[in-house]
Motif scaffolding. Sequence first.
Motif, PDB file in Angstrom:
ATOM      1  N   ALA A  30      24.802 -21.389 -32.205  1.00 53.99           N
ATOM      2  CA  ALA A  30      24.269 -22.449 -31.341  1.00 53.99           C
ATOM      3  C   ALA A  30      24.422 -22.077 -29.865  1.00 53.99           C
ATOM      4  CB  ALA A  30      24.977 -23.764 -31.627  1.00 53.99           C
ATOM      5  N   ALA A  31      25.548 -21.453 -29.520  1.00 52.29           N
ATOM      6  CA  ALA A  31      25.758 -21.024 -28.135  1.00 52.29           C
ATOM      7  C   ALA A  31      24.751 -19.950 -27.746  1.00 52.29           C
ATOM      8  CB  ALA A  31      27.184 -20.517 -27.949  1.00 52.29           C
ATOM      9  N   LEU A  32      24.466 -19.031 -28.674  1.00 50.19           N
ATOM     10  CA  LEU A  32      23.469 -17.996 -28.384  1.00 50.19           C
ATOM     11  C   LEU A  32      22.064 -18.573 -28.290  1.00 50.19           C
ATOM     12  CD1 LEU A  32      24.418 -14.824 -30.441  1.00 50.19           C
ATOM     13  CD2 LEU A  32      24.531 -15.175 -27.981  1.00 50.19           C
ATOM     14  N   CYS A  33      21.747 -19.562 -29.096  1.00 51.30           N
ATOM     15  CA  CYS A  33      20.428 -20.188 -29.043  1.00 51.30           C
ATOM     16  C   CYS A  33      20.228 -20.973 -27.749  1.00 51.30           C
ATOM     17  CB  CYS A  33      20.233 -21.112 -30.241  1.00 51.30           C
ATOM     18  SG  CYS A  33      20.029 -20.218 -31.781  1.00 51.30           S
ATOM     19  N   PHE A  34      21.318 -21.440 -27.156  1.00 52.38           N
ATOM     20  CA  PHE A  34      21.235 -22.180 -25.899  1.00 52.38           C
ATOM     21  C   PHE A  34      20.693 -21.304 -24.769  1.00 52.38           C
ATOM     22  CE2 PHE A  34      23.389 -22.798 -21.822  1.00 52.38           C
ATOM     23  CZ  PHE A  34      22.889 -24.036 -21.459  1.00 52.38           C
ATOM     24  N   ILE A  35      21.043 -20.030 -24.756  1.00 50.72           N
ATOM     25  CA  ILE A  35      20.731 -19.160 -23.614  1.00 50.72           C
ATOM     26  C   ILE A  35      19.228 -19.039 -23.365  1.00 50.72           C
ATOM     27  CG2 ILE A  35      20.968 -16.825 -22.670  1.00 50.72           C
ATOM     28  CD1 ILE A  35      23.752 -16.772 -24.005  1.00 50.72           C
ATOM     29  N   PRO A  36      18.386 -18.708 -24.342  1.00 52.06           N
ATOM     30  CA  PRO A  36      16.943 -18.645 -24.022  1.00 52.06           C
ATOM     31  C   PRO A  36      16.341 -20.008 -23.678  1.00 52.06           C
ATOM     32  CG  PRO A  36      17.316 -18.149 -26.341  1.00 52.06           C
ATOM     33  CD  PRO A  36      18.659 -18.243 -25.697  1.00 52.06           C
TER      34      PRO A  36
END
Length: 83
Positions: A30-36
């Motif tokens: 979820a944290a990685l998906c937030f970036i884009p």
Amino acid sequence: MHTIMVLAGGLLLLAACLLLGYWRQAIGLAALCFIPIWFMVAAVNMWVGVTKAGYTFMQEVPFFLLVFLPLAAAALLIWRYAK
């Protein structure tokens, strides 16, 4: 003041992503998906500043970095330690 409001909105978006990740047992993802998602929001904010507010691209770049980088770094740290 606008930059602070955008950052606050970004924190709320990060919290929403992490909450969704918590429910799905995938906080790191979820944290990685937030970036884009956040990159697109910050880019739209910069585009509005250039097209509607009358600032030049070079005037908006520091504010884009100020808006994007701290929350992206926070998301990367959450991803790093949520494994």
